[in-house]
Scaffold this motif. Sequence first.
Motif, short mmCIF file in Angstrom:
data_model
loop_
_atom_site.label_atom_id
_atom_site.label_comp_id
_atom_site.label_asym_id
_atom_site.label_seq_id
_atom_site.Cartn_x
_atom_site.Cartn_y
_atom_site.Cartn_z
N LEU A 1 0.70 -1.15 -0.06
CA LEU A 1 -0.03 0.00 0.01
C LEU A 1 1.03 1.25 0.04
CD1 LEU A 1 -2.74 -1.08 2.54
CD2 LEU A 1 -2.71 -1.43 0.04
N SER A 2 0.37 2.47 -0.27
CA SER A 2 1.09 3.54 -0.54
C SER A 2 1.56 4.26 0.90
CB SER A 2 0.28 4.67 -1.36
OG SER A 2 -0.91 4.98 -0.59
N SER A 3 0.69 3.86 1.71
CA SER A 3 1.02 4.54 2.96
C SER A 3 0.51 3.59 4.18
CB SER A 3 0.80 5.98 3.33
OG SER A 3 -0.59 6.07 3.21
N VAL A 4 1.05 3.11 5.17
CA VAL A 4 0.58 2.40 6.22
C VAL A 4 0.96 3.32 7.41
CG1 VAL A 4 0.13 0.21 7.57
CG2 VAL A 4 0.94 0.15 4.98
N SER A 5 -0.18 3.55 8.21
CA SER A 5 0.04 4.43 9.68
C SER A 5 1.02 3.54 10.42
CB SER A 5 -1.28 4.71 10.23
OG SER A 5 -0.97 5.40 11.22
N GLU A 6 1.86 4.31 10.96
CA GLU A 6 2.78 3.52 12.01
C GLU A 6 2.29 3.65 13.49
OE1 GLU A 6 5.38 2.00 11.44
OE2 GLU A 6 5.78 2.53 9.12
N GLU A 7 1.06 4.20 13.70
CA GLU A 7 0.28 4.56 14.88
C GLU A 7 -0.24 3.15 15.63
OE1 GLU A 7 -3.10 7.29 16.54
OE2 GLU A 7 -2.56 7.42 14.46
N TRP A 8 -0.22 2.16 14.84
CA TRP A 8 -0.98 0.91 15.42
C TRP A 8 0.03 -0.35 15.16
CZ3 TRP A 8 -4.43 4.40 13.08
CH2 TRP A 8 -5.38 5.03 13.99
N ASN A 9 0.24 -1.25 16.14
CA ASN A 9 1.04 -2.35 16.06
C ASN A 9 0.29 -3.38 15.36
OD1 ASN A 9 3.28 -0.89 16.82
ND2 ASN A 9 2.75 -1.18 19.02
#
Length: 725
Positions: free
Chosen positions: A507-515
């Motif tokens: 994917l173009s961007s995956v949030s780093e906020e959740w593990n």
Amino acid sequence: MSKIKESKRYGTVFIFCAMVSVLLIFCCLVFSIWEEYKETIINNQKKQMLLTTQSMGENLKVFIEGYQSDLNALCDIEKENYKKTGREDWSILRSYVTNHSRFVYDVILENENGKLLRSVYGYGVASTYSVTEISQEVSFRQCKLENGEMYLVLKKVLRDGRSLSVVLNEKNYYNSLVSNIRLGTNGYVVIKDSKGIILIHPQESQWGINVISGRQEMFPNKDLTSLQKMIENQNRGEAGVSEYYSYWWQDPGVPEVKKVSAYSPAIIGNGFLVVSAVIDYNDIYIPVAAGFFKLGLVFFGIVSVLLGMVLYIGDLRVQKKKDTEEIAYLLELNKILEEMHQSEETIAHQQRLQIMGTMTGGIAHEFNNLLTPIMGYAELLMLELPEGEENYDSASEIYEASGKAKEIIQQISSLSRKNMETAFKNINAAKVLGRAIKMVSSVCPAHVHLEKEIALSDECFLGNETQMNQVILNICVNAIHAIGHREGTITINGNRVSSDELKQYKLSSVSEEWNYYLRIDIADDGEGMSEEVLKQIFDPFFTTKKNGTGTGLGLSLVEQIVHSHKGYVFAESKLGEGSVFHVFLPVNEQKEQEEQQETEEESGDRLRLLVIDDNPKVLRLLEKNFGRLHVPLTACMDFEEARKALKEQEVDAIVTEHDIAGKSGTDFFMSLQGQYPDIIRIIMADRVTREILEAKKRKIIDEYIGKPVSDSAILKAVKNCKERV
């Protein structure tokens, strides 16, 4: 006598046939001679044109190399003077321009950024249209100076980053060395660079334009297909002769003609220029045809007969062409009518959705006003009745039913607007999936089997259960339609995965906020989708169903809901092999908890409330509830009454309906900011609008709560505002 007459008649017929045969043989012989002679003349003319372009190319090469030598000498002189004196000596450069004024217009010195440092006439380069690299330091350019005139420029970059350029007078070069070359009646010579930019042309308005794209802008209705094929050969540095269809650009009306062009490259260092000689095809063979004019008169009669036949055949071809064009026109018209019909259906559908969206706002407002007293009084009854009694259970059923109605109203309201906030809760994923699967099983036909494999226990996510039910149901309904009337299976899998598994899908961007994420896979063994269809499935109004059986909004709404939950959704499919939808939702590490209700001690006598609402039933309910909690409450039905109350008594928090009698609650709070800066400002709204979100961002309001409201919701909002302070 009869035999003699018959013999004469046969003789006449024989002579006539013989004459016709001789005439036909002679015509064929003359035609053969004409064709051979014409081809010879044309080929000779083409060879001469090619030799002309090659000669001009050599002359152009010598011309450029001569001035390149001058440029190198000038650079050396300038460098030597600069080394001795520390400044440029322009007397030599000015003398050079004066002595070579036939073709040299100016000498320009620029800094490393291309800014003019000095020139004889004071004009710098305004625009550059063509660049041909001769070497790493030297380039041949076509530029427009600040005086508005076009020039040819030889530019050399010095070691210190500056550059020295010799500006050549393009008009003088054309008038002296190019314009005097005559090719037929309208022929001319063109010089272009290797990218098709015109450097020299009889029409000055075409200097600096691309021979294809530039002419398309100047003459948008002209067909340049034949010309473009020849230009592609020229841009590859090929030499040759081509026949093609083009136009006389200088003539009024820009008439279309058949042309002959000979072209050859002029190699200058690492690059090349293209020299092209163009002539009207008619200018070659018309002089040859004049020699055959008298012979043509002899056969005029024969030609007349043949012409009649040709005209007849031509008329048939024209009629056939007209019929073909008419059929093509009717097919195109039918296609346009079909597209218009589809557009009308789409527009009508959009208008219906807009009307529904407009009606939704009013319906939600009225229902919230009705649900507020229902929920409030049901809650009061539950507080006054002991648990376990039949009346307590009835009141509890009323409260739960009204709560579900409130949630449904919020969902209906959210359909009328996109990307609006929704009240999310920390909910158990396994429970939500279990209830959603039960709902799906109730709509599955007998020939569709539902299988599940849920490997979840206490995992939770922040979300809205009704919306997630809608996501699962929409995807499963699509799967049922994909299976059709044959036997099929829908498989629903749910498990917890790390964020690395999501990243593997590139994917173009995956949030780093959740593990960790909840992964929900919904697979079917239906007919599948092509790559073209797969790219459009989440577009609004896109549907593969027949007209009237689908709106094209189901998967679009799925994507909107999943994105509002900070998740991801995408699909994989192949024709004939089925499809699988992947839904990823971020895991909330906090376990599911029951909402804790505000207590009377948390409210206390310290809080003084002012509530503004145009519904007297809502105000009476809130007065009763807050009275039970011993919280002083002032109720007002409009903003003017509220202003008077603020002047007469002290207030800790103001809670107002967002829209009262056409006036905005955010505007009311904005007017109070300077007078009462410490008062907590809360908006009650049927749905969260962009205006409310912007008001909170700009700190015009402190918080907003959804309707229907309750005393606990207001106290919780006030508490949150105090904690932030």
